[in-house]
Design a protein around this motif. Structure first.
Motif, mmCIF file in Angstrom:
data_model
loop_
_atom_site.group_PDB
_atom_site.id
_atom_site.type_symbol
_atom_site.label_atom_id
_atom_site.label_comp_id
_atom_site.label_asym_id
_atom_site.label_seq_id
_atom_site.Cartn_x
_atom_site.Cartn_y
_atom_site.Cartn_z
ATOM 1 N N UNK A 1 0.849 -1.206 0.000
ATOM 2 C CA UNK A 1 0.000 0.000 0.000
ATOM 3 C C UNK A 1 0.880 1.250 0.000
ATOM 4 N N UNK A 2 1.547 1.452 -1.120
ATOM 5 C CA UNK A 2 2.431 2.628 -1.209
ATOM 6 C C UNK A 2 1.588 3.891 -1.353
ATOM 7 N N UNK A 3 0.514 3.769 -2.110
ATOM 8 C CA UNK A 3 -0.535 4.790 -2.139
ATOM 9 C C UNK A 3 -1.736 4.258 -1.373
ATOM 10 N N UNK A 4 -2.297 5.087 -0.516
ATOM 11 C CA UNK A 4 -3.539 4.671 0.137
ATOM 12 C C UNK A 4 -4.682 4.737 -0.865
ATOM 13 N N UNK A 5 -5.744 4.041 -0.511
ATOM 14 C CA UNK A 5 -6.860 3.825 -1.428
ATOM 15 C C UNK A 5 -7.332 5.083 -2.177
ATOM 16 N N UNK A 6 -7.668 6.139 -1.414
ATOM 17 C CA UNK A 6 -8.253 7.339 -2.058
ATOM 18 C C UNK A 6 -7.255 7.994 -3.002
ATOM 19 N N UNK A 7 -5.996 8.002 -2.565
ATOM 20 C CA UNK A 7 -4.971 8.631 -3.386
ATOM 21 C C UNK A 7 -4.737 7.815 -4.674
ATOM 22 N N UNK A 8 -4.741 6.512 -4.522
ATOM 23 C CA UNK A 8 -4.555 5.636 -5.681
ATOM 24 C C UNK A 8 -5.719 5.805 -6.662
ATOM 25 N N UNK A 9 -6.951 5.900 -6.131
ATOM 26 C CA UNK A 9 -8.128 6.127 -7.002
ATOM 27 C C UNK A 9 -7.947 7.405 -7.811
ATOM 28 N N UNK A 10 -7.550 8.472 -7.104
ATOM 29 C CA UNK A 10 -7.424 9.781 -7.757
ATOM 30 C C UNK A 10 -6.312 9.729 -8.807
ATOM 31 N N UNK A 11 -5.202 9.093 -8.467
ATOM 32 C CA UNK A 11 -4.066 9.025 -9.391
ATOM 33 C C UNK A 11 -4.425 8.234 -10.652
ATOM 34 N N UNK A 12 -5.157 7.137 -10.463
ATOM 35 C CA UNK A 12 -5.559 6.340 -11.623
ATOM 36 C C UNK A 12 -6.438 7.170 -12.569
ATOM 37 N N UNK A 13 -7.399 7.898 -11.987
ATOM 38 C CA UNK A 13 -8.314 8.700 -12.813
ATOM 39 C C UNK A 13 -7.555 9.807 -13.550
ATOM 40 N N UNK A 14 -6.630 10.448 -12.865
ATOM 41 C CA UNK A 14 -5.869 11.537 -13.484
ATOM 42 C C UNK A 14 -4.986 10.999 -14.618
ATOM 43 N N UNK A 15 -4.280 9.912 -14.344
ATOM 44 C CA UNK A 15 -3.333 9.397 -15.341
ATOM 45 C C UNK A 15 -4.027 8.809 -16.569
ATOM 46 N N UNK A 16 -5.208 8.280 -16.345
ATOM 47 C CA UNK A 16 -5.995 7.741 -17.479
ATOM 48 C C UNK A 16 -6.189 8.823 -18.536
ATOM 49 N N UNK A 17 -6.406 10.055 -18.051
ATOM 50 C CA UNK A 17 -6.646 11.184 -18.967
ATOM 51 C C UNK A 17 -5.356 11.902 -19.363
ATOM 52 N N UNK A 18 -4.400 11.980 -18.456
ATOM 53 C CA UNK A 18 -3.218 12.823 -18.701
ATOM 54 C C UNK A 18 -2.181 12.160 -19.606
ATOM 55 N N UNK A 19 -2.194 10.836 -19.681
ATOM 56 C CA UNK A 19 -1.176 10.150 -20.499
ATOM 57 C C UNK A 19 -1.708 9.966 -21.917
#
Ligand SMILES: O=C(O)CCC(=O)C(=O)O
Ligand SMILES: [Mn+2]
Length: 215
Positions: free
Chosen positions: A23-41
């Motif tokens: 759990x290097x990223x906690x759940x909420x942070x991982x959710x947010x990062x996945x959503x951001x990267x899906x669009x930003x990459x």
């Protein structure tokens, strides 16, 4: 390399060096990062050369890095895309959190269980002889597997990589083992994987010594 920070464990595989933080990223942070990267990459379908033919890889990908971090794998040359802000932030966190510096990252998007990655080692000469690679997983849990190369590996390992986990591959892991992310018939959702790397120098020639391909 020894990581004594809470949450880290060493995975046992003879001759390899693997460190895992579930759990290097906690759940909420991982959710947010996945959503951001899906669009930003800017996701692309990479094409590779295999047995004299060019084929699409079964996933979406993007090579991102500092301007000189050119990478050649599977007989194709990849110029880096610039860093999206969110990825720069993760790179910074890797530097501050575990003291590792990276100048590039291969991002992969597995849309469903059919998307996968075949057996390979990340042993391209531009990574140097004992590369440290940090692999961050976001989204659906997928199984990651290791098997020995002829040069000295022993044993096999399968590890499930959950949302927010970080796996470090270091030492002789690439020289001794191949790894893969197999497809699955299970109904799994999307997954993003980021493998942070340090390109030491650009490859001088196009003479290929890979016994390796990334399908
Ligand atoms: O998706 C993964 O977990 C592994 C990706 C990988 O091996 C690579 O990008 O070289
Ligand atoms: Mn790999």
């Amino acid at each position: 390399m020894i990581i004594l920070a809470p949450g880290w464990e060493k995975l046992e595989l003879t001759g390899a060096e693997l460190w895992f933080c579930r759990e290097w990223f906690q759940r909420e942070e991982a959710d947010a990062m996945q959503a951001v990267l899906r669009l930003a990459i800017p996701w692309e379908t990479h094409r590779i050369r295999l047995f004299g033919r060019e084929i699409d890889t079964p996933r979406r990908s993007c090579w991102i890095g500092d301007p000189r971090a050119v990478y050649t794998y599977s007989r194709m040359r990849f110029e880096p895309h610039p860093w999206p802000v969110a990825l720069r932030d993760i790179r910074e966190r890797l530097r501050e959190g575990i003291g590792l510096d990276f100048n590039s990252v291969l991002a992969n998007l597995y849309r469903n269980g059919r998307d996968k990655m075949g057996w390979h080692s990340d042993d391209e000469p531009e990574l140097g002889p004992c590369p440290t690679i940090a692999s961050l997983s976001l989204g659906a849990t997928r199984r990651f597997i290791f098997k020995p190369r002829c040069e000295g590996g022993r044993g096999r390992l399968a590890v499930d990589l959950p949302h927010g986990s970080l796996l470090l591959m270091a030492g002789e892991t690439q020289a001794r083992y191949r790894h893969a992310l197999p497809g699955t018939r299970a109904a799994v959702g999307e997954r993003i994987n980021l493998t942070f790397r340090q390109i030491l120098h650009e490859r001088k020639t196009c003479g290929f010594i890979d016994s390796n391909y990334l399908n």
